[in-house]
Enzyme design. Structure first.
Site, PDB file in Angstrom:
ATOM      1  N   ASP A  80      12.546  18.363   6.689  1.00  0.00           N
ATOM      2  CA  ASP A  80      13.092  17.070   7.112  1.00  0.00           C
ATOM      3  C   ASP A  80      12.810  16.854   8.599  1.00  0.00           C
ATOM      4  OD1 ASP A  80      14.539  14.750   7.360  1.00  0.00           O
ATOM      5  OD2 ASP A  80      16.482  15.626   6.844  1.00  0.00           O
ATOM      6  N   TYR A 130      20.941  21.650   2.099  1.00  0.00           N
ATOM      7  CA  TYR A 130      21.379  20.310   1.716  1.00  0.00           C
ATOM      8  C   TYR A 130      22.141  20.274   0.393  1.00  0.00           C
ATOM      9  CZ  TYR A 130      18.491  18.171   5.397  1.00  0.00           C
ATOM     10  OH  TYR A 130      17.962  17.790   6.607  1.00  0.00           O
ATOM     11  N   LYS A 159      12.152  30.688   9.591  1.00  0.00           N
ATOM     12  CA  LYS A 159      12.766  31.300  10.772  1.00  0.00           C
ATOM     13  C   LYS A 159      13.268  32.668  10.304  1.00  0.00           C
ATOM     14  CE  LYS A 159      14.554  31.067  14.971  1.00  0.00           C
ATOM     15  NZ  LYS A 159      13.821  30.904  16.240  1.00  0.00           N
ATOM     16  N   ASP A 219       9.733  14.197  10.683  1.00  0.00           N
ATOM     17  CA  ASP A 219      10.001  13.103  11.639  1.00  0.00           C
ATOM     18  C   ASP A 219       9.152  13.321  12.893  1.00  0.00           C
ATOM     19  OD1 ASP A 219      11.889  11.738  10.036  1.00  0.00           O
ATOM     20  OD2 ASP A 219      13.310  11.504  11.688  1.00  0.00           O
ATOM     21  N   ASP A 245      10.663  26.908  15.316  1.00  0.00           N
ATOM     22  CA  ASP A 245      10.683  26.448  16.713  1.00  0.00           C
ATOM     23  C   ASP A 245       9.272  26.431  17.288  1.00  0.00           C
ATOM     24  OD1 ASP A 245      10.870  29.206  16.414  1.00  0.00           O
ATOM     25  OD2 ASP A 245      12.391  29.506  17.956  1.00  0.00           O
TER      26      ASP A 245
HETATM   27  C1  COI Z   1      19.300  12.811   2.716  1.00  0.00           C
HETATM   28  C2  COI Z   1      18.382  12.230   3.745  1.00  0.00           C
HETATM   29  C3  COI Z   1      19.145  11.306   4.650  1.00  0.00           C
HETATM   30  C4  COI Z   1      17.662  13.317   4.442  1.00  0.00           C
HETATM   31  C5  COI Z   1      16.491  12.846   5.247  1.00  0.00           C
HETATM   32  O1  COI Z   1      16.602  12.491   6.415  1.00  0.00           O
HETATM   33  C6  COI Z   1      15.181  12.867   4.639  1.00  0.00           C
HETATM   34  O2  COI Z   1      15.013  13.236   3.483  1.00  0.00           O
HETATM   35  O3  COI Z   1      14.217  12.534   5.365  1.00  0.00           O
HETATM   36 MG    MG Z   2      14.698  12.681   7.418  1.00  0.00          MG
END
Ligand code: COI
Ligand code: MG
Ligand code: NAI
Length: 354
Positions: free
Chosen positions: A252, A144, A195, A256, A228
């Site tokens: 990241d 990033y 990985k 999610d 994975d």
């Molecule tokens: C820079 C963000 C959009 C990255 C992201 O999705 C996060 O940190 O959860």
């Molecule tokens: Mg995110």
């Protein structure tokens, strides 16, 4: 406690875009409610930043705003970003030039993301088990950092690179932080997710660092998963995890997924922490600006409220943080079948902590 006896906390609030302002308003409401009798008094300064601000002014994160933010004790952040199909906004501009710039400039090397399946919350998994783990995501390096470019752009011979940056210093400090957190938890288990079978250079640095720091924490059980395979276990056996340490990109993505298996992205909190205390830490929900539901009072403010609780812990107000967490736990347990607005959820949690 009298107002004079309360510690004054200078808090920067960046509501941002989309649902950011809606959920941040509820987090502030709960913060004020839980500290109305002390021991902290939050003095708020609001900063207008984000995609909408850029569209109005052309500013992403001016130097003077960054300097002003450094002067606060902590930052409460909503979310930023335009709708994915928005053609007025160059993709990623605000995420990179504002949000990532903040995380990097304020040296938020620990991106702490807890995942807990609260009692009464429905998981999409048939047998979720007892899920309660934290992800320690590296926050200042990895893919990033904007270390890339493109040659022959727009032609059929285009070459684009996005090179992951991993430094010995950066990896060591986040791995050590994760070991410390694991050693303080009852299960004392730390899983490195990477990985290294394919990303051999960065992977080797992470693996060697992990093994070397492990020697200082003999009470912590260690484990390794390729990213994975980690996604498999996050959906088939998430209770195997206690603490996960991983890089910026993998962290990241898996957080999610972790949010989805623990009842949804509307419950997932995070802290971008500067463990050395050189700059203010920043607390924000894991989710983005959710343009699809923005302005409709449909967003769940719980992630923002739990992020405020992480901030209370960080600032040393553990009792207040625990009151917020308990209020959230009771609130989410009684949600089935009831539809409330963003503000109604915030009101209920604020009332419970008052
Ligand atoms: C820079 C963000 C959009 C990255 C992201 O999705 C996060 O940190 O959860
Ligand atoms: Mg995110
Ligand atoms: N930290 C940040 O500010 C982040 C910003 N973004 C930005 O946000 C914008 C939208 O990104 P997406 O990929 O759509 O991710 P998103 O997290 O904003 O939304 C994904 C899905 O989750 C839902 N959702 C998110 N938060 C919710 C909440 N509190 N309550 C209920 N539902 C919720 C949304 O409605 C959407 O269906 C983009 O511009 C993206 O770059 C994305 C992730 C993090």
């Amino acid at each position: 406690m009298s107002e004079e006896a309360s510690k004054v906390i200078s808090l920067a609030v960046i509501p941002g875009d989309g649902i950011g302002p809606e959920v941040t308003a509820e987090a502030v409401k709960v913060l004020k409610a839980v500290t109305q009798d002390g021991p902290a008094r939050f003095e708020l300064t609001e900063y207008q930043l984000g995609a909408e601000h850029w569209l109005r002014t052309g500013e992403t994160l001016p130097d003077e705003t960054l300097e002003a933010l450094k002067g606060h004790d902590a930052i409460l952040f909503g979310a930023v970003g335009a709708a994915p199909g928005d053609t007025q906004m160059p993709s990623g501009l605000i995420e990179r030039e504002m949000l990532l710039k903040l995380r990097f400039s304020l040296d938020h090397f620990v991106n702490l993301r807890p995942s807990k399946l609260y009692p009464g919350v429905a998981s999409p998994l048939a047998n979720p088990g007892d899920i309660d783990f934290i992800v320690v995501r590296e926050g200042t390096e990895g893919p990033y950092v904007g270390n890339g470019g493109s040659l022959r752009t727009g032609t059929e011979h285009e070459i684009a690179t996005e090179v992951s940056l991993n430094t010995a210093h950066g990896v060591e400090r986040v791995v050590r932080d994760a070991f410390r957190r694991a050693s303080e938890r009852p299960r004392k288990k730390l899983t490195l997710v990477h990985k290294h079978n394919v990303l051999v250079y960065a992977g080797s640095l992470w693996k060697r660092t992990f093994e070397s720091v492990a020697a200082d924490f003999p009470d912590v059980e260690t484990d390794y998963l390729h990213v994975d395979a980690a996604t498999i276990f996050l959906t088939t056996n998430p209770s195997r995890f206690d603490v996960i340490v991983t890089d910026n990109l993998f962290g990241d993505i898996i957080t999610d997924l972790a949010a989805a298996v623990t009842g949804g992205i509307g419950l997932a909190a995070s802290g971008n922490i500067n463990m050395e205390g050189t700059f203010p830490s920043m607390f924000e929900p894991v989710h983005g600006s959710a343009p699809d539901i923005a302005g409709q009072q449909k967003a769940d403010p719980t992630a923002a409220i739990l992020s405020a609780a992480l901030m209370l812990h960080h600032l040393g107000f553990d009792a207040e943080a625990e009151r917020v967490e308990q209020a959230v736990e009771s609130d989410v347990a009684s949600r089935a079948g009831n539809t409330r607005t963003t503000a109604e959820i915030g009101d209920a949690i604020a009332a419970a902590v008052s």
